[in-house]
Design an enzyme around this catalytic site. Structure first.
Site, PDB file in Angstrom:
ATOM      1  N   LYS A  68       0.825  -1.220   0.000  1.00 24.85           N
ATOM      2  CA  LYS A  68       0.000   0.000   0.000  1.00 24.85           C
ATOM      3  C   LYS A  68       0.857   1.267   0.000  1.00 24.85           C
ATOM      4  CE  LYS A  68      -3.881   2.321   1.987  1.00 24.85           C
ATOM      5  NZ  LYS A  68      -4.719   2.608   3.122  1.00 24.85           N
ATOM      6  N   ASN A 110     -15.004  13.344   1.462  1.00 26.38           N
ATOM      7  CA  ASN A 110     -15.482  11.992   1.162  1.00 26.38           C
ATOM      8  C   ASN A 110     -17.002  11.956   1.278  1.00 26.38           C
ATOM      9  OD1 ASN A 110     -15.371   9.078   0.846  1.00 26.38           O
ATOM     10  ND2 ASN A 110     -15.775   8.927   3.049  1.00 26.38           N
ATOM     11  N   HIS A 112     -20.130   9.336   2.128  1.00 28.68           N
ATOM     12  CA  HIS A 112     -20.372   8.033   2.765  1.00 28.68           C
ATOM     13  C   HIS A 112     -21.882   7.779   2.826  1.00 28.68           C
ATOM     14  CE1 HIS A 112     -19.465   4.576   5.217  1.00 28.68           C
ATOM     15  NE2 HIS A 112     -20.477   4.924   5.993  1.00 28.68           N
TER      16      HIS A 112
HETATM   17  C1  GAR Z   1     -21.667   5.449  -3.081  1.00 28.99           C
HETATM   18  O1  GAR Z   1     -22.856   5.029  -2.450  1.00 28.99           O
HETATM   19  C2  GAR Z   1     -20.704   6.032  -2.057  1.00 28.99           C
HETATM   20  O2  GAR Z   1     -21.343   6.770  -1.045  1.00 28.99           O
HETATM   21  C3  GAR Z   1     -20.099   4.770  -1.509  1.00 28.99           C
HETATM   22  O3  GAR Z   1     -19.913   3.940  -2.614  1.00 28.99           O
HETATM   23  C4  GAR Z   1     -20.885   4.257  -3.609  1.00 28.99           C
HETATM   24  C5  GAR Z   1     -20.172   4.582  -4.890  1.00 28.99           C
HETATM   25  O4  GAR Z   1     -21.063   4.724  -5.937  1.00 28.99           O
HETATM   26  N1  GAR Z   1     -18.882   5.038  -0.821  1.00 28.99           N
HETATM   27  C6  GAR Z   1     -18.470   4.334   0.217  1.00 28.99           C
HETATM   28  O5  GAR Z   1     -19.090   3.406   0.684  1.00 28.99           O
HETATM   29  C7  GAR Z   1     -17.142   4.783   0.800  1.00 28.99           C
HETATM   30  N2  GAR Z   1     -16.915   4.130   2.034  1.00 28.99           N
HETATM   31  P1  GAR Z   1     -20.618   5.462  -7.270  1.00 28.99           P
HETATM   32  O6  GAR Z   1     -19.304   4.799  -7.704  1.00 28.99           O
HETATM   33  O7  GAR Z   1     -21.723   5.162  -8.233  1.00 28.99           O
HETATM   34  O8  GAR Z   1     -20.462   6.914  -6.975  1.00 28.99           O
END
Ligand code: GAR
Length: 207
Positions: A68, A110, A112
């Site tokens: 990483k 970010n 969430h």
């Molecule tokens: C979204 O729901 C975002 O909030 C979530 O992943 C999805 C991405 O969708 N993010 C997380 O869970 C981060 N921990 P997208 O690629 O269609 O925007």
């Protein structure tokens, strides 16, 4: 005077939030320009969205790095070369390391899919259903060293129905994510977010 902000978007998959940002930029909803999209996943559908939107992109394939740290060195170098004002994690499914968080302190946000501090980490919608909450939602926050725990910019609630499943709930939350994320970017680009410890003050719009 507000200057046009240089924005990097990071994503790992479908990229619907990235698309919402592209669409908002095209409508001049915020004084910012998405200068680059970066993904850790060569198969991310979001790459196609970058191509269609004529947004330069970098694929930094996580699987090609020994560890990483090496991956993050490359990511940091790439981000610095773009001289961003704002970095948006829009469906970026990795925890950002300390060095990057420190470098872009107060310039990294970010989204969430839950009302933090409830249900941080992966599968937030599933966590909400399993817990049995009646209300969940989405959160936009500044990123700090602790995962999903930085100062909160915006939250929007979403009701969980009786027979909700993960897919239906994720879809309902996503519709609000697509509104909240561009709005948070707008607030940032208009220099209207003041961070004071855990609290984010939103300044009124200057007309
Ligand atoms: C979204 O729901 C975002 O909030 C979530 O992943 C999805 C991405 O969708 N993010 C997380 O869970 C981060 N921990 P997208 O690629 O269609 O925007």
């Amino acid at each position: 005077m507000v200057t046009i902000k240089r924005i990097i978007v990071l994503g790992s998959g479908r990229g619907s939030n990235f698309q919402a940002l592209i669409d908002a930029e095209r409508k001049n909803l915020f004084p910012g320009r998405i200068i680059t999209f970066i993904t850790d996943n060569p198969n991310a559908h979001a790459i196609e969205r970058a191509r269609k939107g004529e947004i330069p992109f970098f694929i930094i394939d996580f699987s090609l790095f020994h560890n990483k740290n090496q991956y993050e060195e490359k990511l940091l170098e790439t981000m610095l070369s773009c001289a961003p004002d704002l970095i948006v994690l829009a469906g970026y499914m990795r925890i950002v390391g300390e060095k990057i968080v420190k470098q872009f302190k107060n310039h990294l946000i970010n989204i969430h899919p839950a009302l933090l501090p409830s249900f941080p980490g992966l599968n937030a919608q599933l966590q909400a259903i399993e817990y049995g909450v009646r209300i969940t939602g989405c959160t936009i926050h500044f990123v700090t060293e602790e995962m999903d725990a930085g100062p909160i910019i915006l939250q929007k609630e979403v009701y969980v129905d009786e027979n909700e499943n993960v897919e239906s709930l994720a879809e309902k939350i996503l519709a609000f994510e697509h509104k909240c994320l561009p709005y948070a970017v707008k607030l940032f680009c208009e220099d209207r977010l003041i961070i004071n410890d855990r609290h984010v003050k939103i300044l009124p719009r200057v007309s």
